[in-house]
Design an enzyme around this catalytic site. Structure first.
Site, PDB file in Angstrom:
ATOM      1  N   THR A 116      19.422  91.919  64.923  1.00 10.77           N
ATOM      2  CA  THR A 116      19.603  91.311  66.245  1.00 10.77           C
ATOM      3  C   THR A 116      18.798  90.046  66.492  1.00 10.77           C
ATOM      4  O   THR A 116      19.275  89.131  67.167  1.00 10.77           O
ATOM      5  CB  THR A 116      19.319  92.391  67.316  1.00 10.77           C
ATOM      6  OG1 THR A 116      20.274  93.432  67.099  1.00 10.77           O
ATOM      7  CG2 THR A 116      19.431  91.872  68.729  1.00 10.77           C
ATOM      8  N   HIS A 121      21.987  87.492  62.642  1.00  7.85           N
ATOM      9  CA  HIS A 121      21.713  86.377  63.564  1.00  7.85           C
ATOM     10  C   HIS A 121      20.923  85.309  62.838  1.00  7.85           C
ATOM     11  O   HIS A 121      20.196  85.579  61.884  1.00  7.85           O
ATOM     12  CB  HIS A 121      20.973  86.886  64.804  1.00  7.85           C
ATOM     13  CG  HIS A 121      21.918  87.304  65.887  1.00  7.85           C
ATOM     14  ND1 HIS A 121      22.298  86.449  66.887  1.00  7.85           N
ATOM     15  CD2 HIS A 121      22.583  88.467  66.099  1.00  7.85           C
ATOM     16  CE1 HIS A 121      23.161  87.074  67.682  1.00  7.85           C
ATOM     17  NE2 HIS A 121      23.357  88.307  67.231  1.00  7.85           N
ATOM     18  N   HIS A 168      25.758  92.815  61.004  1.00  6.65           N
ATOM     19  CA  HIS A 168      25.831  91.756  62.029  1.00  6.65           C
ATOM     20  C   HIS A 168      24.517  90.979  61.953  1.00  6.65           C
ATOM     21  O   HIS A 168      23.462  91.507  62.283  1.00  6.65           O
ATOM     22  CB  HIS A 168      26.008  92.443  63.388  1.00  6.65           C
ATOM     23  CG  HIS A 168      26.074  91.531  64.567  1.00  6.65           C
ATOM     24  ND1 HIS A 168      27.254  90.967  65.010  1.00  6.65           N
ATOM     25  CD2 HIS A 168      25.118  91.104  65.436  1.00  6.65           C
ATOM     26  CE1 HIS A 168      27.012  90.242  66.097  1.00  6.65           C
ATOM     27  NE2 HIS A 168      25.725  90.307  66.378  1.00  6.65           N
ATOM     28  N   HIS A 180      20.794  91.101  77.569  1.00  5.12           N
ATOM     29  CA  HIS A 180      19.765  90.351  76.834  1.00  5.12           C
ATOM     30  C   HIS A 180      18.712  89.832  77.814  1.00  5.12           C
ATOM     31  O   HIS A 180      17.516  89.994  77.603  1.00  5.12           O
ATOM     32  CB  HIS A 180      20.383  89.171  76.093  1.00  5.12           C
ATOM     33  CG  HIS A 180      21.289  89.570  74.975  1.00  5.12           C
ATOM     34  ND1 HIS A 180      21.166  89.103  73.699  1.00  5.12           N
ATOM     35  CD2 HIS A 180      22.358  90.409  74.938  1.00  5.12           C
ATOM     36  CE1 HIS A 180      22.103  89.629  72.916  1.00  5.12           C
ATOM     37  NE2 HIS A 180      22.840  90.419  73.661  1.00  5.12           N
TER      38      HIS A 180
HETATM   39  N1  COA Z   1      24.580 101.763  75.475  1.00  2.00           N
HETATM   40  C1  COA Z   1      24.544 102.570  76.582  1.00  2.00           C
HETATM   41  N2  COA Z   1      24.033 102.172  77.736  1.00  2.00           N
HETATM   42  C2  COA Z   1      23.567 100.903  77.812  1.00  2.00           C
HETATM   43  C3  COA Z   1      23.572 100.030  76.717  1.00  2.00           C
HETATM   44  C4  COA Z   1      24.105 100.509  75.518  1.00  2.00           C
HETATM   45  N3  COA Z   1      24.159  99.717  74.453  1.00  2.00           N
HETATM   46  N4  COA Z   1      23.046  98.844  77.073  1.00  2.00           N
HETATM   47  C5  COA Z   1      22.705  98.974  78.369  1.00  2.00           C
HETATM   48  N5  COA Z   1      23.020 100.211  78.807  1.00  2.00           N
HETATM   49  C6  COA Z   1      22.849 100.765  80.148  1.00  2.00           C
HETATM   50  C7  COA Z   1      21.511 100.383  80.708  1.00  2.00           C
HETATM   51  O1  COA Z   1      20.512 101.303  80.315  1.00  2.00           O
HETATM   52  C8  COA Z   1      21.789 100.434  82.193  1.00  2.00           C
HETATM   53  O2  COA Z   1      21.697 101.773  82.636  1.00  2.00           O
HETATM   54  P1  COA Z   1      20.959 102.117  84.025  1.00  2.00           P
HETATM   55  O3  COA Z   1      21.784 101.408  85.062  1.00  2.00           O
HETATM   56  O4  COA Z   1      21.052 103.603  84.070  1.00  2.00           O
HETATM   57  O5  COA Z   1      19.579 101.558  83.881  1.00  2.00           O
HETATM   58  C9  COA Z   1      23.248 100.015  82.307  1.00  2.00           C
HETATM   59  O6  COA Z   1      23.807 100.173  81.004  1.00  2.00           O
HETATM   60  C10 COA Z   1      23.418  98.607  82.748  1.00  2.00           C
HETATM   61  O7  COA Z   1      22.659  97.791  81.849  1.00  2.00           O
HETATM   62  P2  COA Z   1      23.097  96.354  81.352  1.00  2.00           P
HETATM   63  O8  COA Z   1      24.258  96.410  80.435  1.00  2.00           O
HETATM   64  O9  COA Z   1      21.860  95.725  80.842  1.00  2.00           O
HETATM   65  O10 COA Z   1      23.578  95.741  82.760  1.00  2.00           O
HETATM   66  P3  COA Z   1      23.769  94.267  83.248  1.00  2.00           P
HETATM   67  O11 COA Z   1      24.417  94.372  84.589  1.00  2.00           O
HETATM   68  O12 COA Z   1      22.496  93.487  83.110  1.00  2.00           O
HETATM   69  O13 COA Z   1      24.819  93.622  82.241  1.00  2.00           O
HETATM   70  C11 COA Z   1      26.903  93.289  81.081  1.00  2.00           C
HETATM   71  C12 COA Z   1      26.192  94.054  82.191  1.00  2.00           C
HETATM   72  C13 COA Z   1      28.315  93.837  80.923  1.00  2.00           C
HETATM   73  C14 COA Z   1      26.951  91.810  81.423  1.00  2.00           C
HETATM   74  C15 COA Z   1      26.088  93.561  79.759  1.00  2.00           C
HETATM   75  O14 COA Z   1      26.348  94.852  79.285  1.00  2.00           O
HETATM   76  C16 COA Z   1      26.245  92.540  78.681  1.00  2.00           C
HETATM   77  O15 COA Z   1      25.446  91.625  78.633  1.00  2.00           O
HETATM   78  N6  COA Z   1      27.248  92.673  77.744  1.00  2.00           N
HETATM   79  C17 COA Z   1      27.538  91.739  76.681  1.00  2.00           C
HETATM   80  C18 COA Z   1      26.402  91.540  75.711  1.00  2.00           C
HETATM   81  C19 COA Z   1      26.355  92.436  74.539  1.00  2.00           C
HETATM   82  O16 COA Z   1      27.301  93.156  74.291  1.00  2.00           O
HETATM   83  N7  COA Z   1      25.243  92.388  73.799  1.00  2.00           N
HETATM   84  C20 COA Z   1      24.950  93.268  72.716  1.00  2.00           C
HETATM   85  C21 COA Z   1      25.530  92.902  71.418  1.00  2.00           C
HETATM   86  S1  COA Z   1      25.161  91.240  70.922  1.00  2.00           S
HETATM   87 ZN    ZN Z   2      24.802  89.642  68.178  1.00  2.00          ZN
END
Ligand code: COA
Ligand code: ZN
Length: 375
Positions: free
Chosen positions: A169, A198, A196, A291
């Site tokens: 990552t 980076h 994957h 992130h």
């Molecule tokens: N698996 C399960 N649960 C997860 C998780 C995962 N991989 N990643 C985060 N969560 C949970 C968090 O713990 C949080 O739970 P809580 O509300 O009980 O605390 C909940 O999901 C929301 O977290 P998060 O995804 O950080 O919310 P956000 O509103 O900041 O962002 C998105 C929402 C959709 C924008 C975000 O998921 C995102 O950035 N997605 C695209 C990026 C990505 O996929 N990155 C990883 C691979 S490069």
């Molecule tokens: Zn990535």
């Protein structure tokens, strides 16, 4: 021959490529890129993470209707709601991920290893019960305790996962370390291994190729190396190295590389130096909600080295990929405290405006005023 097993390429331009700071593709642009990538001959196309915003959901839905040779894969967290999105859209393949390093367990999830295993198992079994083909990615695998990583891999395999993916990552592996890691995981599991990488230290292509040498079956790439910060291994580098150095007889149409590059350059409107390791404008810029949320709590979650050590600054972008926590953090920086409902309304509007790729403080203040929020 250095690589004996079957090799596959997964293109993530439409998914992680859109996590590049400053980039937002329209649905039509994604359709054009998907068709070109399919003609080029990639094995998988990652369509996007439907939970990000309405236009990403719409794009995954529209892309899934295309008649392509490539396998189409939706992306999401190990959450029932994200898996339900994929099921509602009707994709065949889904990639789910969960951060498995101590850093992720502590700062992102605040869970024990056992709780993490249970959450992952629940998600994988749910997806498999509903008939999805599933790739599970251990996010931050390269900084995960090796015994735990093997335990996760064996558990997802037993739960029915079709593929196990290792994410480097923050790009901190070297080709040698990658080889050791992948060889071990390949020897412990029967399902095909994906990797994957980076590019934070400029080693993404070398690490990806090294993973294939060690027995991985599939590596993720993005056209022009797009992706968070310094991006992923560039498609052109990986496939030409595989063809010319490793003599892998891919079914890739290398002659299409210039048009793919131009198409993605045009749609991403990206200065080609932006995602260069260390010096690029994006090298310490974070975009996707999860992130930013993690970096605010603990920068090393998504930074291999600190920007301060290089006399550089960290930037946190607000756009359709932002989450609640990222937006709230920016509002607090500006000096505003808003209610939960106001935060939801602001975020909804931002997610419904994909054309805005970098909301400045003034833009956010005007938006808040237009929604009747007292700021
Ligand atoms: N698996 C399960 N649960 C997860 C998780 C995962 N991989 N990643 C985060 N969560 C949970 C968090 O713990 C949080 O739970 P809580 O509300 O009980 O605390 C909940 O999901 C929301 O977290 P998060 O995804 O950080 O919310 P956000 O509103 O900041 O962002 C998105 C929402 C959709 C924008 C975000 O998921 C995102 O950035 N997605 C695209 C990026 C990505 O996929 N990155 C990883 C691979 S490069
Ligand atoms: Zn990535």
């Amino acid at each position: 021959m250095l690589i004996k097993q079957k090799i596959e390429i997964l293109d993530s331009t439409l998914r992680e490529g859109e996590q590049t700071p400053g980039v937002s593709f329209t649905v039509d642009q994604k359709i054009r890129m998907a068709k070109q990538l399919d003609a080029f001959g990639v094995d998988f196309i990652e369509l996007g993470h439907p939970a990000v915003s309405p236009d990403v959901y719409e794009a995954v839905d529209a892309l899934n209707d295309l008649n392509l040779n490539a396998k189409k894969m939706a992306h999401g967290r190990a959450l029932i709601s994200d898996i339900d999105d994929a099921l509602n859209i009707g994709v065949d393949w889904m990639g789910i991920f969960f951060g498995t390093s101590d850093l992720s367990l502590k700062y992102k999830f605040n869970v024990t290893k056992l709780e993490a295993l249970l959450r992952i198992e629940t998600a994988v079994k749910y997806g498999k019960d509903k008939g999805l083909k599933l790739r599970f990615t251990a996010e931050d695998a390269s900084r995960t305790d090796l015994n735990f990583l093997i335990q996760v891999g064996q558990m997802v395999q037993e739960s029915g996962a079709d593929r196990f993916s290792l994410a480097d990552t923050v790009g901190c592996l070297t080709p040698t370390k990658m080889k050791v890691l992948v060889s071990r995981i390949v020897s412990e599991l029967d399902i095909p291994i994906h990797v994957h990488c980076h590019n934070d230290f400029g080693m993404a292509t070398a690490n990806a190729v090294s993973a294939l040498e060690a027995g991985a079956q599939c590596v993720d790439v993005a056209v022009n190396g797009l992706g968070e910060r310094c991006g992923l291994p560039p498609l052109a580098e990986v496939v030409t190295a595989l063809t010319h150095i490793y003599k892998v007889n891919g079914i890739w149409n290398l002659k299409m590389i210039p048009e793919l590059t131009e198409l993605v350059d045009m749609f991403s409107k990206l200065d080609s130096n932006a995602n260069r390791p260390i010096i690029g404008k994006n090298a310490f810029t974070h975009k996707a909600g999860l992130h930013v949320k993690a970096v605010v709590k603990e920068p090393t979650s998504y930074e291999a080295i600190s920007p301060e050590s290089l006399n550089r600054k960290r930037h946190l972008v607000i756009d359709k990929y932002s989450g609640k926590s990222a937006l709230n953090n920016r509002l607090l920086e500006i000096g505003f405290i808003v209610s939960e409902k106001e935060l939801d309304n602001l975020l909804k509007k931002i997610k419904a405006t994909p054309i805005m790729v970098n909301w400045g403080d003034e833009d956010i203040i005007s938006l808040a005023k237009s929604l009747g929020i007292k700021v």
